[in-house]
Design an enzyme around this catalytic site. Structure first.
Site, mmCIF file in Angstrom:
data_model
loop_
_atom_site.group_PDB
_atom_site.id
_atom_site.type_symbol
_atom_site.label_atom_id
_atom_site.label_comp_id
_atom_site.label_asym_id
_atom_site.label_seq_id
_atom_site.Cartn_x
_atom_site.Cartn_y
_atom_site.Cartn_z
ATOM 1 N N ARG A 1 0.673 -1.259 -0.078
ATOM 2 C CA ARG A 1 0.030 0.080 -0.067
ATOM 3 C C ARG A 1 0.909 1.115 -0.069
ATOM 4 N NH1 ARG A 1 -5.046 -2.521 2.785
ATOM 5 N NH2 ARG A 1 -6.414 -1.163 2.831
ATOM 6 N N ARG B 1 -21.566 -2.701 2.932
ATOM 7 C CA ARG B 1 -20.845 -3.974 2.997
ATOM 8 C C ARG B 1 -21.123 -4.381 4.635
ATOM 9 N NH1 ARG B 1 -14.469 -4.514 2.050
ATOM 10 N NH2 ARG B 1 -14.107 -2.634 3.624
ATOM 11 N N ARG C 1 -17.746 -3.290 9.428
ATOM 12 C CA ARG C 1 -16.528 -2.943 9.865
ATOM 13 C C ARG C 1 -16.395 -1.609 10.412
ATOM 14 N NH1 ARG C 1 -12.265 -4.646 5.432
ATOM 15 N NH2 ARG C 1 -11.233 -2.769 5.952
ATOM 16 N N ARG D 1 -9.923 6.708 4.108
ATOM 17 C CA ARG D 1 -9.224 5.736 3.261
ATOM 18 C C ARG D 1 -9.004 6.147 1.841
ATOM 19 N NH1 ARG D 1 -13.263 1.098 4.731
ATOM 20 N NH2 ARG D 1 -11.702 -0.571 3.774
HETATM 21 P P1 AMP Z 1 -8.111 -3.748 4.472
HETATM 22 O O1 AMP Z 1 -8.767 -4.902 5.064
HETATM 23 O O2 AMP Z 1 -7.021 -4.321 3.396
HETATM 24 O O3 AMP Z 1 -8.974 -2.897 3.899
HETATM 25 O O4 AMP Z 1 -7.275 -3.255 5.467
HETATM 26 C C1 AMP Z 1 -7.899 -2.762 6.753
HETATM 27 C C2 AMP Z 1 -7.079 -1.670 7.451
HETATM 28 O O5 AMP Z 1 -5.689 -2.642 8.004
HETATM 29 C C3 AMP Z 1 -6.282 -0.683 6.618
HETATM 30 O O6 AMP Z 1 -7.268 0.429 6.409
HETATM 31 C C4 AMP Z 1 -5.283 -0.141 7.318
HETATM 32 O O7 AMP Z 1 -5.638 0.511 8.594
HETATM 33 C C5 AMP Z 1 -4.753 -1.589 7.746
HETATM 34 N N1 AMP Z 1 -3.845 -2.248 6.794
HETATM 35 C C6 AMP Z 1 -4.035 -3.453 6.047
HETATM 36 N N2 AMP Z 1 -3.072 -3.593 5.125
HETATM 37 C C7 AMP Z 1 -2.247 -2.640 5.202
HETATM 38 C C8 AMP Z 1 -1.029 -2.152 4.760
HETATM 39 N N3 AMP Z 1 -0.443 -3.114 3.811
HETATM 40 N N4 AMP Z 1 -0.569 -1.029 4.860
HETATM 41 C C9 AMP Z 1 -0.922 -0.373 5.738
HETATM 42 N N5 AMP Z 1 -1.927 -0.469 6.554
HETATM 43 C C10 AMP Z 1 -2.707 -1.664 6.174
#
Ligand code: AMP
Length: 211
Positions: free
Chosen positions: A88, A127, A156, A167
């Site tokens: 990311r 969602r 969530r 985000r």
């Molecule tokens: P996700 O389920 O991929 O949308 O991730 C949920 C949250 O986890 C994100 O909004 C970030 O706060 C954190 N997160 C997950 N993967 C990453 C990453 N590669 N880098 C930074 N934060 C992450």
């Protein structure tokens, strides 16, 4: 095969990852799932990540690279992995490349999900996810039962309107530049139109990856 799924939050990476895993016969690794499990278990990692996650901000690169280093040495990832939600930031892309090169490996392809912000906001506002196995659903209510494991569906915390806005901004500022980094680095970069029926998107993605 080491495949990075790339796209805005809500682009469908978490929905497509297990379907692509079946097609490609490699396991998935979702950093968001690892972090949410740590949060639920109340571990140091979970406590470290909680605030950032709930606000819709990124957790620090060092935390993500630590998770990737720990996970990718597990034998189940010997034949490859589909990374969902990492990479990311550019430092994460650089860190992953360094980590993989010590194992004699590299990212084979980056699959970018193409979708506009209006559709993202619509999807994320609608969602729910299974509190147990994390499967995402649209058009299902909180408290409904997960088709896969029977767990309860929840919202969530980071799918509330303020966190969604954060985000999307974080994506533009920190995540979008990763695509340019991979392009410059010469990895195979394929884009898939991420709007439509789930199975059509999987088929499109597989065509793009094989093409
Ligand atoms: P996700 O389920 O991929 O949308 O991730 C949920 C949250 O986890 C994100 O909004 C970030 O706060 C954190 N997160 C997950 N993967 C990453 C990453 N590669 N880098 C930074 N934060 C992450």
């Amino acid at each position: 095969m080491i495949l990075v799924l790339f796209g805005k939050p809500g682009a469908g990476k978490g929905t497509q990852a297990p379907l692509l895993a079946k097609e490609l016969d490699v396991p998935t690794l979702a950093t968001g799932d690892v972090l949410r499990a740590a949060k639920r278990a109340g571990t140091t990692l979970g406590l470290q990540a909680k605030g950032c996650m709930d606000r819709g901000e990124l957790v620090p690169d060092s935390v993500i690279l630590g998770i990737l280093a720990e996970e990718l040495k597990q034998p189940q990832y010997n034949k490859g992995v589909i990374l969902d939600g990492a990479v990311r930031t550019v430092p994460q892309a650089e860190g992953l490349e360094r980590m993989l090169s010590t194992l004699g490996k590299k990212v084979d392809a980056v699959l970018a999900f193409d979708i506009d912000n209006d559709e993202i906001v619509r999807r994320l506002s609608d969602r729910t996810v299974c509190e147990n196995c994390q499967t995402p659903y649209t058009g299902r209510k909180v408290g409904d039962v997960c088709d896969k494991c029977g767990g309860a569906l929840i919202r969530r915390k980071d799918d509330d309107p303020d966190a969604i806005r954060t985000r999307l901004r974080v994506y533009d500022d920190e995540t979008a530049p990763v695509l340019g980094w991979y392009r410059k680095n010469g990895e195979k970069l394929v884009t898939v139109n991420a709007v439509g029926a789930v199975e059509d998107i999987t088929a499109r993605a597989m065509r793009a990856l094989r093409g």
